[in-house]
Design an enzyme around this catalytic site. Structure first.
Site, PDB file in Angstrom:
ATOM      1  N   TRP A 102      23.171  33.338  -9.062  1.00  0.00           N
ATOM      2  CA  TRP A 102      22.943  32.119  -9.847  1.00  0.00           C
ATOM      3  C   TRP A 102      24.175  31.226  -9.866  1.00  0.00           C
ATOM      4  CZ3 TRP A 102      18.370  30.498 -10.097  1.00  0.00           C
ATOM      5  CH2 TRP A 102      17.284  31.357 -10.301  1.00  0.00           C
ATOM      6  N   ASP A 168      26.371  29.028 -17.888  1.00  0.00           N
ATOM      7  CA  ASP A 168      24.934  29.241 -17.734  1.00  0.00           C
ATOM      8  C   ASP A 168      24.602  30.576 -18.402  1.00  0.00           C
ATOM      9  OD1 ASP A 168      22.367  29.854 -17.012  1.00  0.00           O
ATOM     10  OD2 ASP A 168      22.704  29.768 -14.846  1.00  0.00           O
ATOM     11  N   LYS A 192      14.258  34.140 -20.585  1.00  0.00           N
ATOM     12  CA  LYS A 192      14.846  35.466 -20.416  1.00  0.00           C
ATOM     13  C   LYS A 192      14.954  36.152 -21.783  1.00  0.00           C
ATOM     14  CE  LYS A 192      15.328  34.208 -16.143  1.00  0.00           C
ATOM     15  NZ  LYS A 192      16.463  33.460 -15.652  1.00  0.00           N
TER      16      LYS A 192
HETATM   17  C1  LIG Z   1      16.612  32.549 -14.434  1.00  0.00           C
HETATM   18  C2  LIG Z   1      17.969  31.953 -14.301  1.00  0.00           C
HETATM   19  C3  LIG Z   1      18.153  30.655 -13.801  1.00  0.00           C
HETATM   20  C4  LIG Z   1      17.003  29.781 -13.339  1.00  0.00           C
HETATM   21  O1  LIG Z   1      16.216  29.422 -14.398  1.00  0.00           O
HETATM   22  P1  LIG Z   1      14.994  28.398 -14.236  1.00  0.00           P
HETATM   23  O2  LIG Z   1      14.585  28.194 -15.659  1.00  0.00           O
HETATM   24  O3  LIG Z   1      13.970  29.080 -13.401  1.00  0.00           O
HETATM   25  O4  LIG Z   1      15.513  27.167 -13.609  1.00  0.00           O
HETATM   26  C5  LIG Z   1      19.441  30.174 -13.720  1.00  0.00           C
HETATM   27  N1  LIG Z   1      20.499  30.907 -14.116  1.00  0.00           N
HETATM   28  C6  LIG Z   1      20.368  32.167 -14.596  1.00  0.00           C
HETATM   29  C7  LIG Z   1      21.570  32.927 -15.020  1.00  0.00           C
HETATM   30  C8  LIG Z   1      19.093  32.718 -14.707  1.00  0.00           C
HETATM   31  O5  LIG Z   1      18.944  33.961 -15.187  1.00  0.00           O
END
Ligand SMILES: *Cc1c(COP(=O)(O)O)cnc(C)c1O
Length: 355
Positions: A102, A168, A192
């Protein structure tokens, strides 16, 4: 009705008490005669939901008042672009720390707007702060506290001096207390650990919102979104409502310190089992193993299909690793019960014995 133990990385398991409350309120939300899905976002019933969700989130994380709290759309992936478009503020470079899939994606997207400097990189491990090479003129420093796919997590908060720190937090948001005042901006897709898919939460220091990119769409302009209480246009009402119920549930459970204790205990149970045998293998450096996403491999990928089939039959769902890295992954978010970890360990032991 038989609910499985859902180890999916996201969308992921939600607290059963929250799902029951959703069911109870589904047709007639607290005497309104309609579902939250059917309600105008300008309706007082909905604005009350939205305000309570923000207040509860601020209480959970201790968000300082100078931070704006946004409920946005586009997922964490949209934030990969929105962060460089709004936080550059006249600078041309940003620093990225890479620890997995990511953070690499975030850096690749930012490179469309800025000169991206890789300040440090780790493979199955977090690079120690002493090895980071930060740029004095960076607009911000971006990192990914928990790499959902690779199972690598920071168990410390990096000190980057006066540079705004951007994180993030998608897969570890609300999994433990954090000091929000140390960050310039935090973003997290809800699906998540915070709620259903469709809403992305952003906490941003109000002082960073001065000079967005001229081509920025106004629905994605942090300042405009904040000034309109995240209702510049129709928000993801239902997802926002369910997030609010999750925040309330977290407060009732005892808050984020309590969640941190539970999450550490669940992860340690599983890592302790994995470290005490030699059939399965965990590729991540022990000090940097994720509490949220426990990644492990079988001795042969050829065993994966039988492993997953047996797991499903035992009521253990969603253990397949991300397609980019293969292997297995057990996601143990806030709502995942410890009983499911014990059952998984029983299954792991039994499968290894039979293989
Ligand atoms: C799932 C995830 C993403 C992507 O998320 P979307 O909502 O599908 O854009 C980005 N960064 C991390 C750390 C993630 O777990």
């Amino acid at each position: 009705m038989a609910r499985v133990y859902n180890f999916s990385a996201g969308p992921a398991t939600l607290p059963e008490a929250v799902l029951e409350q959703v069911r109870e309120e589904l047709l007639d939300y607290r005497g309104s005669g309609m579902s939250v899905m059917e309600m105008s976002h300008r309706d007082r019933a909905f604005t009350a939901i939205a305000e309570q969700a923000e207040a509860d989130l601020r209480a959970l994380l201790g968000v300082p008042s100078r931070y704006r709290v946004l409920f946005m759309q586009g997922g964490a992936t949209a934030q990969f672009s929105l962060v460089p478009m709004q936080l550059a503020r006249g600078r041309t470079r940003a620093d990225y720390v890479l620890t997995g899939s990511w953070s690499r994606k975030a850096a690749r997207e930012a490179a469309r707007y800025l000169d991206v400097h890789i300040a440090a990189e780790g493979e199955h491990a977090v690079p120690p702060r002493a090895q980071w090479r930060l740029s004095a003129d960076a607009a911000y420093v971006h990192y990914t506290p928990n790499e959902t796919i690779d199972g690598v997590e920071f168990h410390w908060l990096p000190d980057v001096g006066d540079l705004p720190l951007v994180a993030d937090f998608s897969s570890s948001f609300l999994s433990r207390p954090i000091d929000v005042s140390r960050f310039g901006l935090i973003y997290a897709g809800a699906q998540k650990n915070a709620g259903p898919a469709g809403v992305t939460i952003v906490l941003v220091d109000g002082e960073l919102l001065d000079e967005p990119h001229a081509a920025l769409p106004s629905v994605f302009n942090y300042r405009s979104v904040a000034d309109h209480a995240s209702m510049l246009n129709t928000p993801p009402c239902f997802a926002w409502y369910v997030c609010g119920l999750v925040f309330r549930w977290l407060l009732e459970q005892g808050g984020l310190a309590e969640m941190a204790g539970r999450n550490r205990r669940k992860a340690n149970l599983l890592y302790h089992y994995l470290d005490g045998q030699d059939f399965y293998h965990c590729p991540v450096a022990p000090a940097d193993r994720s509490w949220m996403n426990v990644v492990f491999r079988l001795p042969e990928p050829a065993l994966d299909a039988a492993f997953l089939q047996g797991a499903t039959a035992a009521g253990l769902d969603g253990l397949q690793g991300h397609r980019l890295v293969g292997g297995m992954r057990a996601s143990l978010y806030n709502a995942f019960p410890e009983a499911g970890v014990h059952l998984l360990i029983d299954y792991l032991r039994e499968f290894a014995r039979r293989a």
